[in-house]
Design an enzyme around this catalytic site. Sequence first.
Site, PDB file in Angstrom:
ATOM      1  N   GLN A  99       0.887  -1.328   0.073  1.00 33.34           N
ATOM      2  CA  GLN A  99      -0.142   0.081  -0.132  1.00 33.34           C
ATOM      3  C   GLN A  99       0.735   1.152  -0.188  1.00 33.34           C
ATOM      4  O   GLN A  99       1.817   1.413   0.485  1.00 33.34           O
ATOM      5  CB  GLN A  99      -0.881   0.165   1.030  1.00 33.34           C
ATOM      6  CG  GLN A  99      -2.012   1.238   1.353  1.00 33.34           C
ATOM      7  CD  GLN A  99      -3.173   0.726   2.337  1.00 33.34           C
ATOM      8  OE1 GLN A  99      -2.804  -0.101   3.095  1.00 33.34           O
ATOM      9  NE2 GLN A  99      -3.972   1.880   2.315  1.00 33.34           N
ATOM     10  N   CYS A 105      -6.749   0.005   1.291  1.00 32.93           N
ATOM     11  CA  CYS A 105      -6.725  -1.162   1.488  1.00 32.93           C
ATOM     12  C   CYS A 105      -7.686  -2.214   1.317  1.00 32.93           C
ATOM     13  O   CYS A 105      -7.350  -3.444   0.838  1.00 32.93           O
ATOM     14  CB  CYS A 105      -6.169  -1.168   3.051  1.00 32.93           C
ATOM     15  SG  CYS A 105      -7.404  -0.695   4.233  1.00 32.93           S
ATOM     16  N   HIS A 262      -8.986  -1.845   9.412  1.00 31.68           N
ATOM     17  CA  HIS A 262      -7.862  -2.053   8.273  1.00 31.68           C
ATOM     18  C   HIS A 262      -8.448  -3.320   7.494  1.00 31.68           C
ATOM     19  O   HIS A 262      -8.821  -4.306   8.143  1.00 31.68           O
ATOM     20  CB  HIS A 262      -6.540  -2.086   8.821  1.00 31.68           C
ATOM     21  CG  HIS A 262      -5.454  -2.324   7.754  1.00 31.68           C
ATOM     22  ND1 HIS A 262      -5.218  -1.316   6.719  1.00 31.68           N
ATOM     23  CD2 HIS A 262      -4.444  -3.271   7.357  1.00 31.68           C
ATOM     24  CE1 HIS A 262      -4.068  -1.805   5.992  1.00 31.68           C
ATOM     25  NE2 HIS A 262      -3.732  -2.732   6.539  1.00 31.68           N
ATOM     26  N   ASN A 284      -1.484  -8.625   5.620  1.00 30.96           N
ATOM     27  CA  ASN A 284      -1.516  -7.257   5.948  1.00 30.96           C
ATOM     28  C   ASN A 284      -0.997  -6.463   4.241  1.00 30.96           C
ATOM     29  O   ASN A 284      -0.135  -6.352   3.885  1.00 30.96           O
ATOM     30  CB  ASN A 284      -0.792  -6.542   6.565  1.00 30.96           C
ATOM     31  CG  ASN A 284      -1.008  -4.976   7.053  1.00 30.96           C
ATOM     32  OD1 ASN A 284      -1.516  -4.437   6.120  1.00 30.96           O
ATOM     33  ND2 ASN A 284      -0.499  -4.580   8.312  1.00 30.96           N
ATOM     34  N   TRP A 286      -0.431  -3.722   3.685  1.00 37.76           N
ATOM     35  CA  TRP A 286       0.834  -2.843   3.853  1.00 37.76           C
ATOM     36  C   TRP A 286       2.190  -3.551   3.504  1.00 37.76           C
ATOM     37  O   TRP A 286       3.213  -2.899   3.315  1.00 37.76           O
ATOM     38  CB  TRP A 286       1.125  -2.299   5.370  1.00 37.76           C
ATOM     39  CG  TRP A 286      -0.119  -1.226   5.600  1.00 37.76           C
ATOM     40  CD1 TRP A 286      -0.717  -0.736   4.728  1.00 37.76           C
ATOM     41  CD2 TRP A 286      -0.365  -0.906   6.968  1.00 37.76           C
ATOM     42  NE1 TRP A 286      -1.897   0.188   5.597  1.00 37.76           N
ATOM     43  CE2 TRP A 286      -1.324   0.072   7.009  1.00 37.76           C
ATOM     44  CE3 TRP A 286       0.428  -1.025   8.272  1.00 37.76           C
ATOM     45  CZ2 TRP A 286      -1.876   0.906   7.798  1.00 37.76           C
ATOM     46  CZ3 TRP A 286      -0.514  -0.309   9.376  1.00 37.76           C
ATOM     47  CH2 TRP A 286      -1.355   0.622   9.198  1.00 37.76           C
TER      48      TRP A 286
END
Length: 629
Positions: A99, A105, A262, A284, A286
């Site tokens: 991300q 997200c 998230h 995740n 990220w």
Amino acid sequence: MSGMASNLAKKRALAAGFGTNANAVKYLNQDFEALRAQCLSRGGLFSDPTFAAAPESLGFNELGPGSYKTRAVQWKRPGELCSSPEFIVGGATRTDICQGALGDCWLLAAIASLTLNEDVMARVVPVGQSFGESYAGIFHFQFWQFGEWVDVVIDDRLPTKDGELLFVHSAEGSEFWSALLEKAYAKVNGCYEALSGGSTTEGFEDFTGGIAENYDLRKPPPNMFQIIKKAIESGALLGCSIDITSAADSEAVTRQKLVKGHAYSLTGAVTYRGRKEKLIRIRNPWGQVEWTGAWSDSSSEWNSVDDSERQNVKADDGEFWMSFTEFLRHYSRIEICTLTPDTLTDDSVKHWSVCNYDGSWRKGSTAGGCRNHAYTFWMNPQFVIRLDEEDDDPDDNEVGCSFVVGLIQKNRRRLRKVGEDMHTIGFAIYEVRKFHGQREVHLDKNYFLTHAQKARSETFVNLREVSTRFKMPPGEYLIVPSTFEPHLNGDFCIRVFSEKQTETRPFYCFAGTDIKTDGFSLETCRIMVNLMDVSFLSVSIPRINKNDMDNSGTMSTPEMRMALKEAGFTLNNGIYQILVARYAEPDMTIDFDNFVACLMRLDMMFRVFMKIDAHDSGSIELDFHQVSE
């Protein structure tokens, strides 16, 4: 092209196979192959005029032209960012999606799940694209959009800051398929900022054409782990998240490194043989910040597991394992999207029947609001579904027909630029036994005042889609989709997934003594002269009096619809929307002059139609001269 003509053209195109993934509609009429050939022939790189490398493509508020977040942004092609750019390296994987400075997200979690299924991936990311000999600065992707697949063309100019991609990027740095996919999705939705905030199911559905279901993990079904495992094995896309209790909680990191509010991808579910431990694998978007509890990457639980049995346990890549017990304790909800919803409860994989229908809510004609608004609720579009056959070998003792209803509001993200967002939407379902087989029926206010709903969507919510699973006895049922508040304009698509063949079709309503008027307009007088039928006055005056419930001397649009019905005019929602737009005042009232003009115009149209339709076929064809007349 008029709304009716456009809908007719769309139906003919679908019947011819257009809008399928194999024959996607060319978004904005841009043909990828033709545009690439033009660029190659002239030796230049493609620049997309429909989604320019300009501030307006970034956003309108936080990413708007005057925002500090967009200062010094430069649009660069991959070849300007690295010496040897690649489209995909070694196959698309979850680590290709990290991300950036955009709150999407939810979308990236859906993209990460997409990489787990090569067939689904190939539907969204067409093969044969690269930075090799055929490179011309142009790429394309395909998305499902409200009942049809669209092929979206982009150039490869990407927003950067300080020489780095501003938004999604791969961990490798030289791989660009995920950044280009994000750009294509931003184009469909108007700009990058329009992608900020959302539900993973939205991305799931646009990558599959499937239908999504949500589970509250505070009260999960007893076989939740089996549902997850079977969904993953069948190629479904899964996402999960932790609810927040306040705005301050958004993307707050817990003590054990889980992020609240998230969107995560759920990418695996296994039972470890030795300890009979149920494990869940989560990612995740990220690409970092991972769970630190039991079964995390560096936890002691892995010490007793043979290296050959460790599945993708790698430090700080954004993906981690945790026990199913801990998963239920920490996470709040899970979203599952599949093309075959029955695979979640049945060992055999069977494609359910799918019916789609487009509709719209328009102020004054078909935007009636929810059941709380009894005066206008009946004006909403109405759709009947017929369930003929019960489920095969149901898993429980409940006999009936299983089906999932999904109500999607269209193109709301694109309207964020002008200050609008998602409406709060839902639907109600009614049993309609006594109308079996009838098509030209639109149930009025009295029906809904005297009949209770049989079922409804779980809640009204301001998401793109509301979907709920039902099981009901065979029969005919009426679905009434609506916004929560009346008088809101919007377009929608309603879908019904069922185990057996189901038919879905619209229900149609081809659907005071002090009369306020300042005399007939010249147009109304001309129509009256042409018809030479003064009986309209004797018919119209009592009719407007009867339906003028508040004795205002005018009619509201709901009162007008009842009056037209009593006059014997059977009109569908599209025609009624046109009549309201033509004859209603800005405050959605109709005075006597306009009501008479409307009645006479309808009468003339019906007479012409019946004259041409000499064989009572219900349809006519007009040549150019007849249309001109």
